[in-house]
Structures are given as C-alpha cells and as structure tokens.
Design a protein around this motif. Structure first.
Motif, PDB file in Angstrom:
ATOM      1  N   VAL A 199      68.728  18.112   5.736  1.00 26.14           N
ATOM      2  CA  VAL A 199      67.379  18.477   5.296  1.00 26.14           C
ATOM      3  C   VAL A 199      66.923  19.674   6.122  1.00 26.14           C
ATOM      4  CG1 VAL A 199      64.963  17.807   5.088  1.00 26.14           C
ATOM      5  CG2 VAL A 199      66.750  16.151   4.566  1.00 26.14           C
ATOM      6  N   ALA A 200      66.483  20.719   5.451  1.00 27.87           N
ATOM      7  CA  ALA A 200      65.910  21.878   6.135  1.00 27.87           C
ATOM      8  C   ALA A 200      64.394  21.843   5.989  1.00 27.87           C
ATOM      9  CB  ALA A 200      66.460  23.178   5.551  1.00 27.87           C
ATOM     10  N   VAL A 201      63.699  22.177   7.067  1.00 24.56           N
ATOM     11  CA  VAL A 201      62.248  22.345   7.008  1.00 24.56           C
ATOM     12  C   VAL A 201      62.004  23.835   6.814  1.00 24.56           C
ATOM     13  CG1 VAL A 201      60.054  22.049   8.204  1.00 24.56           C
ATOM     14  CG2 VAL A 201      61.879  20.341   8.483  1.00 24.56           C
ATOM     15  N   THR A 202      61.590  24.218   5.623  1.00 25.16           N
ATOM     16  CA  THR A 202      61.423  25.632   5.294  1.00 25.16           C
ATOM     17  C   THR A 202      59.928  25.959   5.306  1.00 25.16           C
ATOM     18  OG1 THR A 202      61.493  25.298   2.875  1.00 25.16           O
ATOM     19  CG2 THR A 202      63.592  25.583   4.017  1.00 25.16           C
ATOM     20  N   SER A 203      59.388  26.503   4.246  1.00 31.95           N
ATOM     21  CA  SER A 203      57.967  26.874   4.236  1.00 31.95           C
ATOM     22  C   SER A 203      57.511  27.171   2.827  1.00 31.95           C
ATOM     23  CB  SER A 203      57.742  28.111   5.111  1.00 31.95           C
ATOM     24  OG  SER A 203      56.430  28.621   4.951  1.00 31.95           O
ATOM     25  N   ILE A 204      56.238  26.966   2.595  1.00 30.95           N
ATOM     26  CA  ILE A 204      55.635  27.367   1.325  1.00 30.95           C
ATOM     27  C   ILE A 204      55.812  28.863   1.085  1.00 30.95           C
ATOM     28  CG2 ILE A 204      53.344  27.779   2.360  1.00 30.95           C
ATOM     29  CD1 ILE A 204      52.123  26.590  -0.202  1.00 30.95           C
ATOM     30  N   TRP A 205      55.877  29.646   2.182  1.00 28.13           N
ATOM     31  CA  TRP A 205      56.024  31.100   2.010  1.00 28.13           C
ATOM     32  C   TRP A 205      57.407  31.469   1.508  1.00 28.13           C
ATOM     33  CZ3 TRP A 205      51.461  31.616   1.308  1.00 28.13           C
ATOM     34  CH2 TRP A 205      50.444  31.388   2.219  1.00 28.13           C
ATOM     35  N   GLY A 206      58.376  30.613   1.698  1.00 32.05           N
ATOM     36  CA  GLY A 206      59.687  30.840   1.111  1.00 32.05           C
ATOM     37  C   GLY A 206      59.696  30.633  -0.392  1.00 32.05           C
ATOM     38  N   GLN A 207      58.652  29.990  -0.903  1.00 32.84           N
ATOM     39  CA  GLN A 207      58.532  29.765  -2.346  1.00 32.84           C
ATOM     40  C   GLN A 207      57.649  30.808  -3.021  1.00 32.84           C
ATOM     41  OE1 GLN A 207      57.123  25.643  -1.586  1.00 32.84           O
ATOM     42  NE2 GLN A 207      58.730  25.003  -3.021  1.00 32.84           N
ATOM     43  N   THR A 208      56.582  31.239  -2.308  1.00 33.96           N
ATOM     44  CA  THR A 208      55.608  32.114  -2.963  1.00 33.96           C
ATOM     45  C   THR A 208      55.387  33.438  -2.258  1.00 33.96           C
ATOM     46  OG1 THR A 208      53.400  32.090  -3.978  1.00 33.96           O
ATOM     47  CG2 THR A 208      53.576  31.184  -1.753  1.00 33.96           C
ATOM     48  N   LYS A 210      66.596   5.804  -0.372  1.00 33.97           N
ATOM     49  CA  LYS A 210      65.622   5.878  -1.459  1.00 33.97           C
ATOM     50  C   LYS A 210      65.758   7.194  -2.222  1.00 33.97           C
ATOM     51  CE  LYS A 210      62.261   2.962   0.947  1.00 33.97           C
ATOM     52  NZ  LYS A 210      60.935   2.896   1.588  1.00 33.97           N
ATOM     53  N   ALA A 211      66.362   8.190  -1.572  1.00 27.60           N
ATOM     54  CA  ALA A 211      66.573   9.489  -2.211  1.00 27.60           C
ATOM     55  C   ALA A 211      68.045   9.696  -2.560  1.00 27.60           C
ATOM     56  CB  ALA A 211      66.085  10.599  -1.289  1.00 27.60           C
ATOM     57  N   ALA A 212      68.736   8.607  -2.858  1.00 29.11           N
ATOM     58  CA  ALA A 212      70.198   8.657  -3.034  1.00 29.11           C
ATOM     59  C   ALA A 212      70.659   9.554  -4.184  1.00 29.11           C
ATOM     60  CB  ALA A 212      70.732   7.236  -3.249  1.00 29.11           C
ATOM     61  N   TYR A 213      69.793   9.822  -5.157  1.00 29.46           N
ATOM     62  CA  TYR A 213      70.178  10.659  -6.305  1.00 29.46           C
ATOM     63  C   TYR A 213      69.407  11.979  -6.299  1.00 29.46           C
ATOM     64  CZ  TYR A 213      72.071  11.465 -11.017  1.00 29.46           C
ATOM     65  OH  TYR A 213      72.755  11.972 -12.105  1.00 29.46           O
ATOM     66  N   ILE A 214      68.918  12.360  -5.132  1.00 26.61           N
ATOM     67  CA  ILE A 214      68.163  13.609  -4.997  1.00 26.61           C
ATOM     68  C   ILE A 214      68.955  14.572  -4.124  1.00 26.61           C
ATOM     69  CG2 ILE A 214      66.047  14.691  -4.151  1.00 26.61           C
ATOM     70  CD1 ILE A 214      64.619  12.025  -4.621  1.00 26.61           C
ATOM     71  N   THR A 215      69.315  15.712  -4.680  1.00 24.61           N
ATOM     72  CA  THR A 215      69.977  16.758  -3.898  1.00 24.61           C
ATOM     73  C   THR A 215      69.650  18.113  -4.509  1.00 24.61           C
ATOM     74  OG1 THR A 215      72.030  17.325  -2.740  1.00 24.61           O
ATOM     75  CG2 THR A 215      72.207  16.842  -5.106  1.00 24.61           C
ATOM     76  N   GLY A 216      69.680  19.154  -3.669  1.00 27.12           N
ATOM     77  CA  GLY A 216      69.397  20.508  -4.127  1.00 27.12           C
ATOM     78  C   GLY A 216      67.932  20.783  -4.405  1.00 27.12           C
ATOM     79  N   GLN A 217      67.036  19.965  -3.842  1.00 29.38           N
ATOM     80  CA  GLN A 217      65.611  20.091  -4.134  1.00 29.38           C
ATOM     81  C   GLN A 217      64.841  20.664  -2.942  1.00 29.38           C
ATOM     82  OE1 GLN A 217      64.650  19.408  -7.377  1.00 29.38           O
ATOM     83  NE2 GLN A 217      66.881  19.196  -7.481  1.00 29.38           N
ATOM     84  N   VAL A 218      63.769  21.387  -3.263  1.00 30.21           N
ATOM     85  CA  VAL A 218      62.833  21.874  -2.241  1.00 30.21           C
ATOM     86  C   VAL A 218      61.502  21.173  -2.503  1.00 30.21           C
ATOM     87  CG1 VAL A 218      61.653  23.865  -1.257  1.00 30.21           C
ATOM     88  CG2 VAL A 218      64.008  24.094  -2.095  1.00 30.21           C
ATOM     89  N   LEU A 219      61.173  20.224  -1.652  1.00 29.95           N
ATOM     90  CA  LEU A 219      59.983  19.391  -1.833  1.00 29.95           C
ATOM     91  C   LEU A 219      58.791  20.048  -1.148  1.00 29.95           C
ATOM     92  CD1 LEU A 219      58.583  16.740  -2.673  1.00 29.95           C
ATOM     93  CD2 LEU A 219      59.450  15.723  -0.545  1.00 29.95           C
ATOM     94  N   GLY A 220      57.826  20.493  -1.942  1.00 31.36           N
ATOM     95  CA  GLY A 220      56.609  21.073  -1.381  1.00 31.36           C
ATOM     96  C   GLY A 220      55.687  19.993  -0.853  1.00 31.36           C
ATOM     97  N   VAL A 221      55.279  20.114   0.398  1.00 30.78           N
ATOM     98  CA  VAL A 221      54.314  19.196   1.013  1.00 30.78           C
ATOM     99  C   VAL A 221      53.161  20.075   1.486  1.00 30.78           C
ATOM    100  CG1 VAL A 221      53.949  17.387   2.731  1.00 30.78           C
ATOM    101  CG2 VAL A 221      56.216  17.699   1.729  1.00 30.78           C
ATOM    102  N   ASN A 222      52.207  20.303   0.601  1.00 31.12           N
ATOM    103  CA  ASN A 222      51.261  21.416   0.836  1.00 31.12           C
ATOM    104  C   ASN A 222      49.831  21.146   0.372  1.00 31.12           C
ATOM    105  OD1 ASN A 222      51.312  21.782  -2.006  1.00 31.12           O
ATOM    106  ND2 ASN A 222      53.139  23.064  -1.819  1.00 31.12           N
ATOM    107  N   GLY A 223      49.501  19.916   0.007  1.00 34.50           N
ATOM    108  CA  GLY A 223      48.124  19.617  -0.419  1.00 34.50           C
ATOM    109  C   GLY A 223      47.709  20.286  -1.708  1.00 34.50           C
ATOM    110  N   GLY A 224      48.695  20.711  -2.509  1.00 35.78           N
ATOM    111  CA  GLY A 224      48.383  21.366  -3.784  1.00 35.78           C
ATOM    112  C   GLY A 224      48.200  22.873  -3.678  1.00 35.78           C
ATOM    113  N   TRP A 225      48.503  23.439  -2.508  1.00 30.02           N
ATOM    114  CA  TRP A 225      48.328  24.877  -2.259  1.00 30.02           C
ATOM    115  C   TRP A 225      49.432  25.669  -2.941  1.00 30.02           C
ATOM    116  CZ3 TRP A 225      49.064  27.502   3.150  1.00 30.02           C
ATOM    117  CH2 TRP A 225      48.228  28.624   3.263  1.00 30.02           C
ATOM    118  N   TYR A 226      49.101  26.685  -3.696  1.00 30.64           N
ATOM    119  CA  TYR A 226      50.064  27.579  -4.350  1.00 30.64           C
ATOM    120  C   TYR A 226      51.065  26.836  -5.231  1.00 30.64           C
ATOM    121  CZ  TYR A 226      48.438  31.514  -1.559  1.00 30.64           C
ATOM    122  OH  TYR A 226      47.668  32.504  -1.005  1.00 30.64           O
TER     123      TYR A 226
END
Length: 241
Positions: free
Chosen positions: A132-141, A224-240
């Motif tokens: 798991v990488a901790v990236t940033s909302i700025w990497g998305q927008t 619980k995330a056994a079938y989740i891969t290749g995803q970038v999960l935004g944790v941002n309070g609905g920002w952008y």
C-alpha cells in the motif's frame, strides 16, 4: 501463529506512526523506517510496548541513491509494505532548486520503486502479501505551487496500478491511499487563515486526521480487501472528487 511483518517507510511522521499503531493492533510485527527523527521513533516504540509484537527500527535516507539499500539489508521476513515516506515543497516551479528536485524525485519515485523491486521476492515467498502506498490527492488532481509534488504523487499512483497487474497472479495485492488535507506537520507552514480557507473548500468542512488514513491502509492490507488491487482510494472528505 506465524508472525506477520510489515515495513512502514516514514514511520516517524504523523501518518506513519498512526499506521504503525493500527497495524500493531492487527498483530503485525513492524519494521519502522525513519531518517532523521530518531526521537519520534523512540516515542513510537514506547507506545508499541504493550503489543505482543517485534519492532525493528531502521534508519535510512531515502532521498539518496544508497538509502534504499541500507533499508533492504535490514529486512528479513516480510508480508506487507507501506510506502509512506515523503515531504512536500510549496512554491513556484521556477523557484525550485535543482538539488531539491533531485532529492524529491529520489525520495518519492526512485527509492520506492527500487525498494519494492528488491523486496518483491520476500513477498512472493508468502501465501498472501500486499503493498500500500500513501500518495496524495494532488497526484489525482494536481496543485498549483506544488507542481513537482503533484507529478511525483501521480507517478506513485501509476506505479501502483501497473505493479498490481504484474504481481496479481503471485497473490500480491497493490493499492494506494490518497489523502486530502490531513492535520500533520506537513501543514505547519500554512497560516490559520489559509487552513480555514482549505476547510471551507472541503465538503465535510474539516481536515482529515492521521488515524483515518491509518484505518484505510489497514483495510487495504486486510483480508476484507482480498479482491481489491490496483486501486487508489481517496480519503479526502469529498474534496476534489
């Protein structure tokens, strides 16, 4: 029961330390990477003492070409990698010093790539493993005055998506958590007025906290995330979004 080991890079920071505490609750033994903040790591290790886990601190400067090698030399059994090291630069692209650019590219892209490459055989040895990488909302927008940081975090997101496809049949899952504005030392350079303006832009009306990022990381590492891969999960309070 066999010990499960997780490596957390940047474990001395606000988010990294909360990830360590959360994974300790999940009974992971931990490799705690840090660079300069030994005091924070010692404090974190004291907080981890109540847990029945093994804790191994490792110092390495991942902004240098040799840093990841120092880290790899101290890793043995491994079930999970949390790529969390990083820092930001706020200012115009035209004002950025060449040395700062080089160090940030090494820290955010080259070192995580090389580190993961060297440690993949250890993950493949396990029945199940995860990155798991901790990236940033700025990497998305993208963000004005954080152009380099945005580019590097976008590179991390692309790395996660590509690597997930390459190692899926090895039963290694690869995902990212992209935080929005989180109450950590990274925001200390902003004035109280600036922080209020940011909160006003966030639909939930507040900053995130490091514990919320840690919960998302722990979820993506779990069965619980056994079938989740290749995803970038935004944790941002609905920002952008």
């Amino acid at each position: 029961m066999e010990k499960r080991f997780a490596l957390i890079t940047g474990a001395s920071g606000g988010i990294g330390s909360q990830i360590a505490l959360k994974l300790a609750e999940e009974n992971y033994s931990l490799y705690l990477h840090y660079n300069a903040n030994e005091e924070a790591i010692q404090n974190l290790m004291r907080q981890l003492q109540p847990f029945d886990i093994e804790v191994i601190p490792i110092q390495a400067d991942l902004s240098t070409k040799e840093g990841y090698k120092q880290l790899v030399r101290n890793i043995f059994a491994l079930h999970a990698i949390v790529l969390n090291s990083g820092n930001s630069y706020y200012g115009l692209i035209s004002d950025m010093d060449e040395q700062v650019v080089s160090e940030m590219v090494q820290l955010h892209v080259t070192s995580p790539f090389q580190l993961t490459k060297e440690l993949l055989p250890k993950l493949m040895y396990q029945e199940k493993a995860a990155v798991v990488a901790v990236t940033s909302i700025w990497g998305q927008t993208g963000a004005s005055c954080e152009v380099l940081y945005s580019m590097l975090k976008g590179g991390q997101n692309a790395f996660i998506k590509a690597l997930s496809k390459e190692v899926a049949l090895n039963d290694i899952r690869v995902n990212a958590v992209a935080p929005g504005a989180v109450s950590t030392a990274m925001l200390q350079s902003f004035s109280a007025e600036d922080l209020e303006l940011i909160k006003g832009d966030i639909p939930m009306g507040r900053m995130g906290n490091p514990e919320e990022i840690a919960e998302a990381v722990a979820f993506l590492l779990s069965d619980k995330a056994a079938y989740i891969t290749g995803q970038v999960l935004g944790v941002n309070g609905g920002w952008y979004t």
